[in-house]
Design a protein around this motif. Structure first.
Motif, PDB file in Angstrom:
ATOM      1  N   SER A 172       0.957  -1.151   0.164  1.00 19.56           N
ATOM      2  CA  SER A 172       0.005  -0.099   0.022  1.00 19.56           C
ATOM      3  C   SER A 172       0.849   1.339  -0.010  1.00 19.56           C
ATOM      4  O   SER A 172       1.936   1.312   0.619  1.00 19.56           O
TER       5      SER A 172
ATOM      6  N   ASN B 283      -0.952   8.276  -1.272  1.00 18.44           N
ATOM      7  CA  ASN B 283      -0.516   9.222  -2.075  1.00 18.44           C
ATOM      8  C   ASN B 283      -0.981  10.694  -1.719  1.00 18.44           C
ATOM      9  O   ASN B 283      -2.260  10.775  -1.543  1.00 18.44           O
TER      10      ASN B 283
ATOM     11  N   VAL C  81       0.122   6.019 -10.796  1.00 18.28           N
ATOM     12  CA  VAL C  81       0.928   5.299  -9.735  1.00 18.28           C
ATOM     13  C   VAL C  81       1.286   3.756 -10.413  1.00 18.28           C
ATOM     14  O   VAL C  81       0.021   3.395 -11.089  1.00 18.28           O
TER      15      VAL C  81
ATOM     16  N   TRP D 157      -6.532  -0.995 -11.024  1.00 15.88           N
ATOM     17  CA  TRP D 157      -5.536  -1.102 -11.885  1.00 15.88           C
ATOM     18  C   TRP D 157      -5.659  -1.534 -13.157  1.00 15.88           C
ATOM     19  O   TRP D 157      -6.752  -2.385 -13.563  1.00 15.88           O
TER      20      TRP D 157
ATOM     21  N   ARG E 114      -2.439   2.944 -12.156  1.00 18.56           N
ATOM     22  CA  ARG E 114      -3.705   3.609 -12.015  1.00 18.56           C
ATOM     23  C   ARG E 114      -3.654   5.102 -11.943  1.00 18.56           C
ATOM     24  O   ARG E 114      -2.384   5.624 -11.628  1.00 18.56           O
TER      25      ARG E 114
ATOM     26  N   LEU F 254      -4.689   8.706 -10.627  1.00 17.86           N
ATOM     27  CA  LEU F 254      -5.362   9.328  -9.189  1.00 17.86           C
ATOM     28  C   LEU F 254      -5.935  10.790  -9.614  1.00 17.86           C
ATOM     29  O   LEU F 254      -5.060  11.676 -10.025  1.00 17.86           O
TER      30      LEU F 254
ATOM     31  N   SER G   4      -3.229   3.669  -2.443  1.00 17.69           N
ATOM     32  CA  SER G   4      -3.124   2.625  -3.579  1.00 17.69           C
ATOM     33  C   SER G   4      -2.741   1.401  -2.909  1.00 17.69           C
ATOM     34  O   SER G   4      -1.704   1.086  -2.621  1.00 17.69           O
TER      35      SER G   4
END
Length: 227
Positions: free
Chosen positions: A133, A136, A143, A165, A185, A187, A193
């Protein structure tokens, strides 16, 4: 500008026996960020370079237990461009075999695309699914989550992180290549994440890394700076 990936799918550079591999990628746009997520059969810190003289920095690396495979994440910011544009992944060791993916990001902060401490790595020897994990802090970021597995069987069965993802690179042939994957992914809010990998093979190593969008304020936000 919102961060986004261009020229997908990611460009794969791969060799079964060499200690380094070079290849041409789609010519990047000047000023963008290039990211290399790659592994080598080595315990030595590797290097990334290109034929346009850009400076590549290592963000993180993680060995599989026992020190067989090394997962690396490097990036070049505010790139100079030209054609052809060739990237080299070099394990700097006598080990053999390299597998890597090169990804281009637009909309990143050209001065500080990666915030210090916005990466996590881990390794393990169990086939039990593993979760990593990353918290962010940016409201606009991309990411990446990458993995490499020791090739004790052929082929590899790998369960990548599910939505939100998106898979951009995967190698499932153990013995022949370094097996592993890269997902990403985008954001738009500050959030965690979480990436969970599962495999029928072990040991393994993983990394999760964030790249930030350009700030809306003048200068870098508080706490932002070079890695």
């Amino acid at each position: 500008m919102t961060v986004s990936l261009v020229h997908l799918p990611a460009i794969k550079l791969q060799h079964t026996t060499a200690t380094s591999v070079s290849g041409a990628i789609t010519q990047p746009t000047a000023g963008n960020v290039l990211v290399a997520i790659w592994s080598g059969y080595t315990a030595t810190e590797g290097e990334v370079s290109d034929n346009q003289g850009n400076s590549w920095q290592m963000i993180c690396q993680q060995l599989t237990p026992g020190g067989d495979y090394l997962l690396n994440v490097h990036y070049a910011r505010n790139v100079s461009t030209g054609s052809p544009f060739n990237v080299t992944l070099d394990s700097l060791d006598t080990g053999h075999g390299i597998t890597g993916w090169i990804v281009e990001i637009e909309g990143c902060d050209t001065a500080y695309p990666h915030e210090a401490d916005e990466e996590r790595t881990r390794n393990g020897s169990s086939t039990t699914p593993a979760t990593e994990s990353l918290t962010n802090s940016s409201l606009d970021a991309v990411v990446f989550a990458g993995s490499v597995l020791l090739d004790s069987q052929d082929p590899i069965t790998l369960t990548n992180p599910g939505a939100p993802w998106t898979l951009i690179g995967e190698e499932l042939l153990g013995f022949t290549y370094n097996p592993g994957s890269v997902v990403y992914r985008i954001l738009s809010t500050s959030t965690n994440s979480d990436a969970t990998w599962g495999s029928t093979d072990a040991p393994w190593a993983t990394a999760i890394v964030a790249f930030q969008g350009a700030p809306t304020l003048f200068g870098p936000p508080p706490g932002r700076g070079p890695p």
